[in-house]
Write an enzyme that holds these catalytic residues in place. Structure first.
Site, PDB file in Angstrom:
ATOM      1  N   LYS A 122      30.361  21.229  54.937  1.00 22.72           N
ATOM      2  CA  LYS A 122      29.765  22.489  54.525  1.00 22.72           C
ATOM      3  C   LYS A 122      30.245  22.746  53.110  1.00 22.72           C
ATOM      4  CE  LYS A 122      30.912  26.644  54.191  1.00 22.72           C
ATOM      5  NZ  LYS A 122      30.193  26.933  52.931  1.00 22.72           N
ATOM      6  N   GLU A 154      44.056  22.034  51.086  1.00 21.47           N
ATOM      7  CA  GLU A 154      44.503  22.113  49.695  1.00 21.47           C
ATOM      8  C   GLU A 154      44.105  23.469  49.166  1.00 21.47           C
ATOM      9  OE1 GLU A 154      44.120  21.965  45.916  1.00 21.47           O
ATOM     10  OE2 GLU A 154      44.013  19.758  45.791  1.00 21.47           O
ATOM     11  N   CYS A 157      42.477  24.399  40.841  1.00 20.57           N
ATOM     12  CA  CYS A 157      43.651  24.718  41.664  1.00 20.57           C
ATOM     13  C   CYS A 157      44.945  24.281  40.993  1.00 20.57           C
ATOM     14  CB  CYS A 157      43.513  24.099  43.046  1.00 20.57           C
ATOM     15  SG  CYS A 157      43.137  22.347  43.004  1.00 20.57           S
ATOM     16  N   GLU A 161      47.285  33.957  42.266  1.00 14.62           N
ATOM     17  CA  GLU A 161      46.374  33.044  41.592  1.00 14.62           C
ATOM     18  C   GLU A 161      45.246  33.847  40.940  1.00 14.62           C
ATOM     19  OE1 GLU A 161      43.882  30.411  44.123  1.00 14.62           O
ATOM     20  OE2 GLU A 161      44.501  28.821  42.755  1.00 14.62           O
TER      21      GLU A 161
HETATM   22  P1  NAI Z   1      37.063  30.431  49.900  1.00  9.46           P
HETATM   23  O1  NAI Z   1      38.332  29.764  50.267  1.00  9.46           O
HETATM   24  O2  NAI Z   1      36.636  31.557  50.766  1.00  9.46           O
HETATM   25  O3  NAI Z   1      35.877  29.345  49.852  1.00  9.46           O
HETATM   26  C1  NAI Z   1      36.060  27.951  49.964  1.00  9.46           C
HETATM   27  C2  NAI Z   1      35.140  27.400  51.038  1.00  9.46           C
HETATM   28  O4  NAI Z   1      35.463  27.981  52.288  1.00  9.46           O
HETATM   29  C3  NAI Z   1      33.650  27.706  50.812  1.00  9.46           C
HETATM   30  O5  NAI Z   1      32.882  26.600  51.231  1.00  9.46           O
HETATM   31  C4  NAI Z   1      33.415  28.880  51.750  1.00  9.46           C
HETATM   32  O6  NAI Z   1      32.075  29.018  52.158  1.00  9.46           O
HETATM   33  C5  NAI Z   1      34.302  28.503  52.912  1.00  9.46           C
HETATM   34  N1  NAI Z   1      34.672  29.622  53.780  1.00  9.46           N
HETATM   35  C6  NAI Z   1      34.699  30.948  53.501  1.00  9.46           C
HETATM   36  N2  NAI Z   1      35.088  31.647  54.585  1.00  9.46           N
HETATM   37  C7  NAI Z   1      35.321  30.748  55.570  1.00  9.46           C
HETATM   38  C8  NAI Z   1      35.749  30.855  56.924  1.00  9.46           C
HETATM   39  N3  NAI Z   1      36.026  32.033  57.495  1.00  9.46           N
HETATM   40  N4  NAI Z   1      35.873  29.713  57.640  1.00  9.46           N
HETATM   41  C9  NAI Z   1      35.612  28.517  57.095  1.00  9.46           C
HETATM   42  N5  NAI Z   1      35.194  28.362  55.832  1.00  9.46           N
HETATM   43  C10 NAI Z   1      35.065  29.462  55.069  1.00  9.46           C
HETATM   44  O7  NAI Z   1      37.206  30.889  48.390  1.00  9.46           O
HETATM   45  P2  NAI Z   1      36.315  31.910  47.526  1.00  9.46           P
HETATM   46  O8  NAI Z   1      36.152  33.213  48.246  1.00  9.46           O
HETATM   47  O9  NAI Z   1      35.096  31.222  47.081  1.00  9.46           O
HETATM   48  O10 NAI Z   1      37.264  32.155  46.261  1.00  9.46           O
HETATM   49  C11 NAI Z   1      38.313  33.110  46.335  1.00  9.46           C
HETATM   50  C12 NAI Z   1      39.554  32.596  45.643  1.00  9.46           C
HETATM   51  O11 NAI Z   1      40.027  31.416  46.277  1.00  9.46           O
HETATM   52  C13 NAI Z   1      39.362  32.181  44.198  1.00  9.46           C
HETATM   53  O12 NAI Z   1      39.427  33.260  43.349  1.00  9.46           O
HETATM   54  C14 NAI Z   1      40.524  31.231  44.004  1.00  9.46           C
HETATM   55  O13 NAI Z   1      41.689  31.958  43.720  1.00  9.46           O
HETATM   56  C15 NAI Z   1      40.662  30.562  45.353  1.00  9.46           C
HETATM   57  N6  NAI Z   1      40.027  29.227  45.394  1.00  9.46           N
HETATM   58  C16 NAI Z   1      40.824  28.133  45.284  1.00  9.46           C
HETATM   59  C17 NAI Z   1      40.268  26.865  45.261  1.00  9.46           C
HETATM   60  C18 NAI Z   1      41.113  25.649  45.129  1.00  9.46           C
HETATM   61  O14 NAI Z   1      40.623  24.610  44.711  1.00  9.46           O
HETATM   62  N7  NAI Z   1      42.369  25.694  45.502  1.00  9.46           N
HETATM   63  C19 NAI Z   1      38.825  26.664  45.322  1.00  9.46           C
HETATM   64  C20 NAI Z   1      38.069  27.883  45.483  1.00  9.46           C
HETATM   65  C21 NAI Z   1      38.669  29.100  45.503  1.00  9.46           C
END
Ligand code: NAI
Ligand code: MG
Length: 527
Positions: free
Chosen positions: A190, A263, A297, A395
């Site tokens: 996904k 991660e 990240c 972050e």
């Molecule tokens: P997120 O962690 O919610 O999104 C990442 C993935 O998880 C997306 O595919 C999303 O659809 C999915 N997701 C969302 N809710 C979920 C759930 N309940 N169960 C399973 N999958 C779920 O991150 P978001 O909201 O896009 O970004 C928020 C913050 O997260 C950013 O500001 C940043 O600080 C951090 N982030 C860190 C990343 C990294 O590479 N470490 C990548 C993206 C975001």
């Protein structure tokens, strides 16, 4: 900061051509009834719609992936590897199209999109040539040398579930899937809802390279409602994203006793020592802070600079930042692109405004750039940030860095480690031995000496991931491959049993065993 023109209408029509047909890569259980908009961050315009999948689509995807997995695993490792060797070349041949798709839906600068193409190619090459060695059954020390024989086999786990984020939509959708598939698993992914076209395009190419269609399934849509059924059905879960969502995924995986790797975020420190090559540190840290507009990240968000070079470093750093070229062009000339979304812009703005209100000083940047695009934010440097502020602890995931002065190695290591996160760190010194010594004291999964993040990331033979709240498990290297396998130990007892031989009373057996064990400990090779 120099400015370029925003994207015009003629470029947008190229975009719709680019995305046409990609929806057919998505798995749905029946006719699509619900769709969501995908936006181009450069303009805020809607560039397409994709199926908002539901739990029934996830079930369908797992059914198909499960069915396809057996035949895929039955192929020899060489045959599977051949698909990925072709894929390596195909990705490079189609690099321009991939870069267009990544840019249009992520809003990043083309050179940062290119890092993703490089990453996918290098990861694919690495694992395609290593898979056979990793998967080979290995003899292990037997329970009783001579009398028994032990072999470890490495089976695929089954169907791997991947949930990927939007910041590196190509890398993070594909590079974790490659080792899973090479190990004989099938995959259901996904991708992030903001950037699914990239995953679809890359998976279309993988099918062209010869991957059986059903071995790699995609469901598009939102974490809620897709996350839960994906975790429930997967035999292993690979998640990249926020620490908050990572906790949800990990607890669901826990309920199902399913292994997972996570991660997550970072608040990564950079340290510039008094003996650093300041010019080189400035260049490297600009990449480290502003690559992908800081939405990385492993990017650096806290810089600790030794008092002896503080003034010189800060002046040169700010000077160079003010020369960075922000823009929306589909060319490699842009240094910094857009943020992904309104949500990300809000978070970045909030962190900076809050810090300013609490006394921080903005040396450069500190504002959005709606003249360029709705979500642009200027590369921003702050000082006078108290280490108790959110800007130092949380972050930001944007083009924002705070700089702190230090005078003592022990003190700077303590401050660098004073974080809930533990993903990446960067140390700048001309004394490499000192750099390596300091690195071992930093509580992060990767440390780069005289580099920001790329040296450790591109060292594909070495594990990459986070300590503390930055995650569980690792990608890359043997760790990033073997996590997708189930080790199985087969022991064959050739003679006698694992107890007293016939006719020997147990008290005598115990006495002999005591003597044997004591002897064994003293003989090298028998331990
Ligand atoms: P997120 O962690 O919610 O999104 C990442 C993935 O998880 C997306 O595919 C999303 O659809 C999915 N997701 C969302 N809710 C979920 C759930 N309940 N169960 C399973 N999958 C779920 O991150 P978001 O909201 O896009 O970004 C928020 C913050 O997260 C950013 O500001 C940043 O600080 C951090 N982030 C860190 C990343 C990294 O590479 N470490 C990548 C993206 C975001
Ligand atoms: Mg951890």
């Amino acid at each position: 900061m120099t400015v370029s023109e925003t994207v015009d209408e003629s470029e947008l029509s190229v975009e719709s051509e680019l995305l046409a047909g990609l929806e057919s890569v998505v798995t749905t259980a029946g006719p699509v009834t619900d769709r969501f908009d995908v936006e181009a961050p450069f303009t805020g315009a809607v560039i397409g719609q994709l199926p908002a999948c539901g739990p029934e689509d996830v079930e369908e995807a797992f059914d198909r992936a499960d069915f396809a997995q057996e035949a895929w695993a039955d192929r020899s490792v060489e045959e599977r590897a051949a698909v990925f060797k072709r894929y390596h070349d195909l990705v490079l041949d189609h690099a321009e199209e991939l870069l267009d798709v990544v840019q249009v839906e992520s809003g990043k600068a083309r050179r940062h999109a290119y890092e993703e193409v490089l990453d996918v190619a290098i990861t694919t090459r690495h694992y395609a040539y290593r898979a056979e060695e990793y998967l080979e059954s290995e003899p292990r020390d037997a329970a009783i040398p001579g009398l028994s024989e032990t072999t470890v086999h490495h089976h695929p786990v089954g169907v791997v579930g991947i949930i990927s984020p939007w910041n590196y939509p190509l890398s993070l959708a594909i590079s974790d899937a490659v080792p899973a598939l090479l190990a004989g698993n099938s995959v259901v992914i996904k991708p992030a809802e903001q950037t699914s076209y990239t995953a679809l395009k890359a998976i279309e190419l993988l099918r062209e390279a010869g991957l059986p269609r059903d071995a790699f399934q995609v469901v598009t849509g939102f974490g809620e409602p897709l996350g839960e059924p994906l975790v429930a059905n997967a035999d292993y879960v690979c998640f990249t994203g926020s620490s908050a969502t990572g906790r949800i995924v990990a607890s669901q995986a826990g309920e199902h006793l399913t292994d997972c790797s996570l991660e997550l975020g970072g608040k990564n420190p950079g340290i510039v020592c008094e003996d650093a090559d300041v010019e080189r540190a400035v260049d490297g840290l600009i990449r480290g802070c502003f690559t992908n507009a800081g939405q990385l990240c492993i990017s650096l968000e806290r810089l600790y600079v030794h008092e002896d070079v503080y003034g010189r470093f800060v002046e040169a750093f700010v000077d160079e930042i003010e020369d960075l070229h922000l823009g929306t062009e589909y060319s490699h000339d842009v240094d910094v692109g857009s943020l992904i979304s309104e949500q990300q812009l809000e978070k970045v703005t909030e962190h900076v405004e809050e810090a300013k209100a609490e006394g921080a000083t903005v040396l450069t940047g500190g504002t959005g750039r709606p003249d360029l695009g709705p979500y642009f934010y200027e590369p921003t440097v702050l000082t006078d940030v108290d280490e108790s502020m959110a800007l130092c602890a949380e972050e930001t995931f944007g083009p924002v860095v705070s700089i702190y002065e230090y005078s003592d190695d022990d003190d700077v290591i303590e401050r660098a480690n004073d974080s809930d996160y533990g993903l990446n760190a960067s140390i700048w010194t001309e004394d490499l031995e000192r750099g390596k010594r300091m690195a071992k004291r930093i509580e992060t999964g990767t440390v780069n000496v005289n580099e920001a993040y790329a040296a450790a990331w591109v060292a594909l033979d070495a594990p990459m991931g986070g300590m503390k709240d930055s995650g569980i498990g690792r990608r890359h290297g043997e760790h990033g491959f073997m996590k997708y396998t189930e080790p199985q130990t087969v022991a064959v007892q050739k003679k006698l049993g694992m107890t007293a031989p016939p006719g020997v009373p147990y008290w005598l057996y115990a006495k002999i065993m005591n003597k044997t064990l004591k002897l064994q400990r003293r003989i090298p090779g028998m331990r």
